[in-house]
Each structure stands twice: as C-alpha cells, then as structure tokens.
Design a protein around this motif. Structure first.
Motif, PDB file in Angstrom:
ATOM      1  N   HIS A   6       0.895  -1.135  -0.071  1.00  0.00           N
ATOM      2  CA  HIS A   6       0.046   0.066   0.066  1.00  0.00           C
ATOM      3  C   HIS A   6       1.007   1.245   0.013  1.00  0.00           C
ATOM      4  O   HIS A   6       1.805   1.568   0.829  1.00  0.00           O
ATOM      5  N   GLY A   7       0.679   2.075  -1.026  1.00  0.00           N
ATOM      6  CA  GLY A   7       1.401   3.509  -1.084  1.00  0.00           C
ATOM      7  C   GLY A   7       2.865   3.423  -1.795  1.00  0.00           C
ATOM      8  O   GLY A   7       3.162   4.155  -2.039  1.00  0.00           O
ATOM      9  N   ALA A  26      -2.977  -5.602 -10.557  1.00  0.00           N
ATOM     10  CA  ALA A  26      -2.793  -6.198  -8.965  1.00  0.00           C
ATOM     11  C   ALA A  26      -1.982  -5.369  -8.153  1.00  0.00           C
ATOM     12  O   ALA A  26      -2.483  -5.202  -7.164  1.00  0.00           O
ATOM     13  N   PHE A  27      -1.215  -4.385  -8.651  1.00  0.00           N
ATOM     14  CA  PHE A  27      -0.704  -3.467  -7.760  1.00  0.00           C
ATOM     15  C   PHE A  27      -1.569  -2.432  -7.372  1.00  0.00           C
ATOM     16  O   PHE A  27      -1.542  -2.088  -6.104  1.00  0.00           O
ATOM     17  N   ALA A  28      -2.419  -1.983  -8.467  1.00  0.00           N
ATOM     18  CA  ALA A  28      -3.464  -0.856  -7.970  1.00  0.00           C
ATOM     19  C   ALA A  28      -4.321  -1.706  -6.689  1.00  0.00           C
ATOM     20  O   ALA A  28      -4.679  -0.991  -5.838  1.00  0.00           O
ATOM     21  N   GLY A  31      -3.504  -1.422  -3.244  1.00  0.00           N
ATOM     22  CA  GLY A  31      -3.364   0.100  -2.826  1.00  0.00           C
ATOM     23  C   GLY A  31      -2.014   0.924  -3.244  1.00  0.00           C
ATOM     24  O   GLY A  31      -1.663   1.952  -2.547  1.00  0.00           O
ATOM     25  N   ALA A  32      -1.142   0.409  -4.166  1.00  0.00           N
ATOM     26  CA  ALA A  32      -0.133   0.799  -4.672  1.00  0.00           C
ATOM     27  C   ALA A  32      -0.343   2.148  -5.524  1.00  0.00           C
ATOM     28  O   ALA A  32      -1.521   2.162  -6.209  1.00  0.00           O
ATOM     29  N   ASP A  33       0.524   3.031  -5.487  1.00  0.00           N
ATOM     30  CA  ASP A  33       0.278   4.245  -6.617  1.00  0.00           C
ATOM     31  C   ASP A  33       1.054   3.821  -7.872  1.00  0.00           C
ATOM     32  O   ASP A  33       2.311   3.566  -7.738  1.00  0.00           O
ATOM     33  N   VAL A  83       8.944   0.519  -7.034  1.00  0.00           N
ATOM     34  CA  VAL A  83       9.011  -0.704  -7.802  1.00  0.00           C
ATOM     35  C   VAL A  83       9.074  -0.247  -9.166  1.00  0.00           C
ATOM     36  O   VAL A  83       8.262   0.307  -9.778  1.00  0.00           O
ATOM     37  N   LEU A  84       9.983  -0.779  -9.922  1.00  0.00           N
ATOM     38  CA  LEU A  84      10.024  -0.865 -11.545  1.00  0.00           C
ATOM     39  C   LEU A  84       9.774  -2.230 -12.114  1.00  0.00           C
ATOM     40  O   LEU A  84      10.531  -3.179 -11.934  1.00  0.00           O
TER      41      LEU A  84
END
Length: 252
Positions: A6-7, A26-28, A31-33, A83-84
């Motif tokens: 998250h974040g 999946a990352f969204a 809760g990831a940006d 993360v890339l």
C-alpha cells in the motif's frame, strides 16, 4: 496475506494490455500508486477510464529521450519510485538468416535497452531510500530456443542483466529479479489470435508442450510480481523465475 504494498510507487512499462496490464491492476488492488507507460493511446485511454487512479504515460520507450521524459513525469507525480516493472517488449522477423539486422537492433532497444536505461534512472531514487525492487519480465525463451530469434536474444540479455545488476545493487537494499513467463493467454495476445485461427493446432500444442495442460493467465504472472516486490521475497536476489506450467525444457 498482507504484502505491505500500500502506497508503494510502482512504474510498469508496456502496461496497457496483457501481462503488463494484469500487473498494474494487481498493484493498484494492493493500494499502490501505479504509473503505466505504453505506446498505444487508445489502450491507455481505455485503461484510464476503467482505472482513473492509475497514471497513464504515452511513449515509445525504445527511444532514449522518451524514456527520460516519462520517467521524470512519474517522479514529478509521485516523488520517488519503489518498484520498477520492465515489461515492455515484442518480437518481429523470422529465422535468423531471413531477418534484417535492423530488426534485431529494434528488439534490443525495445526489450533490453529500455530495461537497462530505466533501471539506471530508478536506482538512484531507490538507493536514496535504502530499498526498492526491480522486476524484469523476461521469457522462458531467453534460456532456450523457441520464440523468434530477435526476441530470444533480447530476453537472454535481459536475464543476464538481471543477475549482474542484482549483485551490484543489493548492498543498497535494492532487489532485482526476473519473471520468465511461458505461453500466456489473454485477449490481445498472439496466442489468442493463433487459437482463434487454428484451435485444433493450438490445442495440440498445449497438449504436447505444456505439462500443466493449459495456457497460463496474466493473473498468475501478476501474483508472482506482487510477491517479488514485497518484503516476503527479501532473500530472493538475481533470480529469474519460470512461471510456465512446466513448459520450459530447462532444468536449472
């Protein structure tokens, strides 16, 4: 399981369709940006309509200047990168002796040089914060012949770079790993096109070549990407994981 994503600030190349889109979604969902880079404006527009929280960036990342531009746009929006995901790729041509050298060069720029350059741009930010993850989407055909030679060569280089960069930056808290998908079925991919054109031939291919007896899904690749990006994978460094239902002929 809480992967604690998250974040996190996540950039996905080639993220408007197929495996890249599945990873971005999946990352969204965690809760990831998320920022997505892709060439196709229509696909990016559709993605933005469905997921307005995802940052969409249009660019041809086979070009050095375009890579610099979209990376800076991502940093301007999110301030840093955690993360890339180097997923952008493609193939062209046929057999080696029937393929123009320019097509080999194009494949290297799109699949390989883009991953190297974006990693070079991302590492200083990750180093500054003492942690980060770079995930290269390679291919089982980076280890063995099977796809087009242009693609195989670029993915092979990508696998080698994954290990060399991983060993270089792990001391700074940055983990670099790869995912080598086998044959993945999705609506915009080549396997779906081939299945529609000749279902008998493709179903026989699956029976003969994939021990699991089916194509893989983008979600199965995305799940591995989430894990590798998380602290749950803290001791995985320089690995290139086959995610292929047993399709690869390699046993190491």
């Amino acid at each position: 399981m809480d992967l604690r994503l998250h974040g996190k600030k996540v950039l996905v190349t080639g993220g408007s369709k197929g495996i890249g889109l599945g990873i971005a979604q999946a990352f969204a969902a965690e809760g990831a940006d998320v920022g997505v880079v892709a060439r196709g404006e229509e696909a990016l527009k559709k993605l933005k309509e469905e997921f307005p929280e995802i940052l969409t960036l249009q660019a041809d990342i086979s070009e050095k200047g375009e890579r610099q531009r979209v990376f800076q746009a991502f940093i301007d929006k999110f301030g840093t990168i955690d993360v890339l995901i180097n997923n952008a790729g493609g193939s062209s041509g046929g057999k080696t002796m029937e393929t123009e050298i320019g097509q080999f060069e194009e494949a290297m720029h799109l699949n390989y040089f883009s991953a190297v350059h974006l990693s070079q741009l991302a590492v200083p930010y990750m180093k500054n914060q003492g942690k980060g993850a770079i995930i290269n989407i390679t291919s089982i055909f980076g280890r063995e012949s099977g796809g087009k030679p242009t693609y195989n060569s670029a993915k092979s280089a990508m696998i080698s770079m994954t290990k060399s960069l991983a060993d270089e930056v792990i001391k700074d808290g940055i983990r670099v790993n790869g995912i080598a998908p086998g044959s993945i079925l999705h609506p915009t991919g080549n396997w779906q096109k081939r299945l529609d054109e000749n279902p008998e031939k493709i179903n026989q291919f699956v029976e003969d070549q994939i021990p699991a007896g089916r194509f893989g899904t983008v979600e199965e690749i995305a799940d591995v990407a989430l894990f590798l990006a998380s602290e749950k994978a803290s001791w995985i460094v320089g690995a290139n994981l086959n995610v292929d239902g047993g399709q690869s002929k390699s046993n190491f």
